[in-house]
Design a protein around this motif. Structure first.
Motif, short mmCIF file in Angstrom:
data_model
loop_
_atom_site.label_atom_id
_atom_site.label_comp_id
_atom_site.label_asym_id
_atom_site.label_seq_id
_atom_site.Cartn_x
_atom_site.Cartn_y
_atom_site.Cartn_z
N ALA A 86 3.69 -2.62 -2.98
CA ALA A 86 3.65 -1.15 -3.01
C ALA A 86 3.38 -0.66 -4.43
N LYS A 87 3.02 0.62 -4.54
CA LYS A 87 2.78 1.24 -5.85
C LYS A 87 4.00 2.03 -6.25
N ALA A 88 4.57 1.71 -7.40
CA ALA A 88 5.76 2.40 -7.90
C ALA A 88 5.35 3.57 -8.79
N VAL A 89 5.83 4.77 -8.45
CA VAL A 89 5.66 5.94 -9.29
C VAL A 89 7.01 6.25 -9.91
N GLY A 122 6.67 -3.67 -6.59
CA GLY A 122 5.54 -4.53 -6.93
C GLY A 122 5.53 -5.82 -6.15
N THR A 139 3.28 4.18 -1.34
CA THR A 139 3.65 4.75 -2.63
C THR A 139 5.15 5.00 -2.61
N LEU A 166 -1.71 11.43 -6.94
CA LEU A 166 -1.65 9.97 -6.92
C LEU A 166 -1.75 9.38 -5.52
N THR A 167 -1.55 10.22 -4.50
CA THR A 167 -1.56 9.73 -3.12
C THR A 167 -2.67 10.35 -2.29
N ALA A 204 5.45 -0.12 -13.44
CA ALA A 204 5.16 1.12 -12.72
C ALA A 204 3.66 1.37 -12.69
N GLY A 205 3.16 1.82 -11.53
CA GLY A 205 1.75 2.14 -11.42
C GLY A 205 1.41 3.47 -12.05
N ALA A 206 2.40 4.35 -12.13
CA ALA A 206 2.24 5.66 -12.76
C ALA A 206 3.61 6.16 -13.18
N GLY A 224 0.78 -1.23 0.00
CA GLY A 224 0.00 0.00 0.00
C GLY A 224 0.81 1.27 0.00
#
Length: 333
Positions: free
Chosen positions: A171-174, A167, A148, A209-210, A191-193, A146
């Motif tokens: 977690a979300k990778a920016v 990943g 970022t 994004l957060t 990458a998530g974004a 969870g």
């Protein structure tokens, strides 16, 4: 004899020479490796230019990463045997153990049997990037599901490793990159974004994004003028791990923001893990498990033949690669 890359003066790729040197014999605690592939790193370029922090002793070899076959072992080395496929985990004395040669010595504690599913080229593109990313994201920042994670210079080999590791832990990778040119490749890499730093408002996009919280983990090899932007984009209590200096401009830090957000800014180098057997074992196990599961897949930008080793350095310095640059060698007779 062994053909090894050496340089006799500080400078660009043109100072590199492929020179014949006597093949070394391993001393106690050392392993002789006949190389089949080298991995290139930004540190190789900085070292050659005299900007790495460890000054070369001329004439000097260079190189942190090699994969190949064990050719001989020194006294006291029982965990490896002749003919075994191995790689090295960087973190040793570069002046004592340069890795870019046909036959190179490595301290046994830094040698690992690379996973069976990896080719020599993939193995040479594994340990520096994944151990560095693991050290920053898992060992130091304790990245959790969870979270970022903002990753600067995301198209580099370490950046892509960080995207994959984020990943793997949920977690979300920016991914941060200079322009939109590599956006599709970074999204395809997990990458998530993606934020193009010269085209978008980095802080506004990270907040968007957060849900306005900011990033809990930031992983940066740039430093310099962008450090203030990353601090502004950080969440309260965030950890910012700096593992390189691509921008030598002195950083200006908003100390009040640092205090109010209770931020941790932490410098990190892979040698820190290599010097701690417990932490290094955990890192190697994490990478092995991730490779076996298919979550960690080395991304190779381009493979150069040995004869084009200097061109590989020029390609590195053009900064347009996505993933690892590798030099492949023929089997040593």
């Amino acid at each position: 004899m062994s053909r090894n890359v050496r340089f006799h003066e500080i400078g660009g790729p043109e100072v590199l020479k492929l020179e014949d040197v006597p093949e070394p014999a391993p001393a106690a605690g050392e392993v002789l490796i006949h190389a089949r592939a080298w991995g290139l790193n930004r540190a190789d370029s900085l070292f050659r230019q005299g900007q790495y922090g460890v000054a070369p002793v001329l004439p000097s070899g260079l190189g942190f990463e090699v994969a190949g076959l064990v050719a001989a072992v020194g006294d006291g080395v029982s965990e490896f045997h002749v003919g075994q496929a191995v790689s090295v985990v960087p973190g040793f004395d570069l002046l004592a153990y340069p890795m870019h040669g046909e036959a190179v010595l490595a301290p046994a504690h830094a040698v690992v049997a690379h996973p069976d599913q990896l080719s020599f080229e993939q193995a040479a593109a594994t340990w520096m990037q994944y151990i560095t990313a693991y050290g920053g994201l898992v060992d130091i920042a304790n990245t959790q599901p969870g979270d970022t994670v903002v990753i600067s210079a995301a198209s580099s080999s370490v950046g892509l490793a960080a995207v994959q590791i984020a990943g793997r832990v949920g977690a979300k990778a920016v991914a941060l990159t200079r322009t939109s040119a590599k956006r599709r490749q970074l999204l395809d890499a997990g990458a998530g974004a993606v934020i193009a730093t010269t085209e978008e408002d980095v802080v506004a996009r990270i907040r968007e994004l957060t849900d306005e919280r900011g990033a809990r983990v930031i992983f940066d090899p740039v430093g310099g003028a962008t450090l203030a932007t990353l601090i502004e984009a950080a969440a309260p209590g965030a950890t910012l791990v700096v593992y390189g200096v691509l921008d030598f401009t002195p950083a200006t830090v908003n100390v009040m923001e640092l205090l109010l957000k209770r931020l941790t800014i932490r410098g990190f180098g892979v040698a820190e893990l290599a010097a701690d057997s417990r932490r290094l074992t955990a890192a190697v196990d994490f990478v092995r498990t991730g490779v076996a599961a298919g979550d960690l897949i080395p991304v190779i930008d381009k493979v150069f033949p040995l004869e084009d080793f200097a061109e590989a350095h020029r390609h590195l310095e053009r900064n347009d690669q996505v993933g690892k640059i590798v030099v492949a060698l023929s089997p040593k007779e």
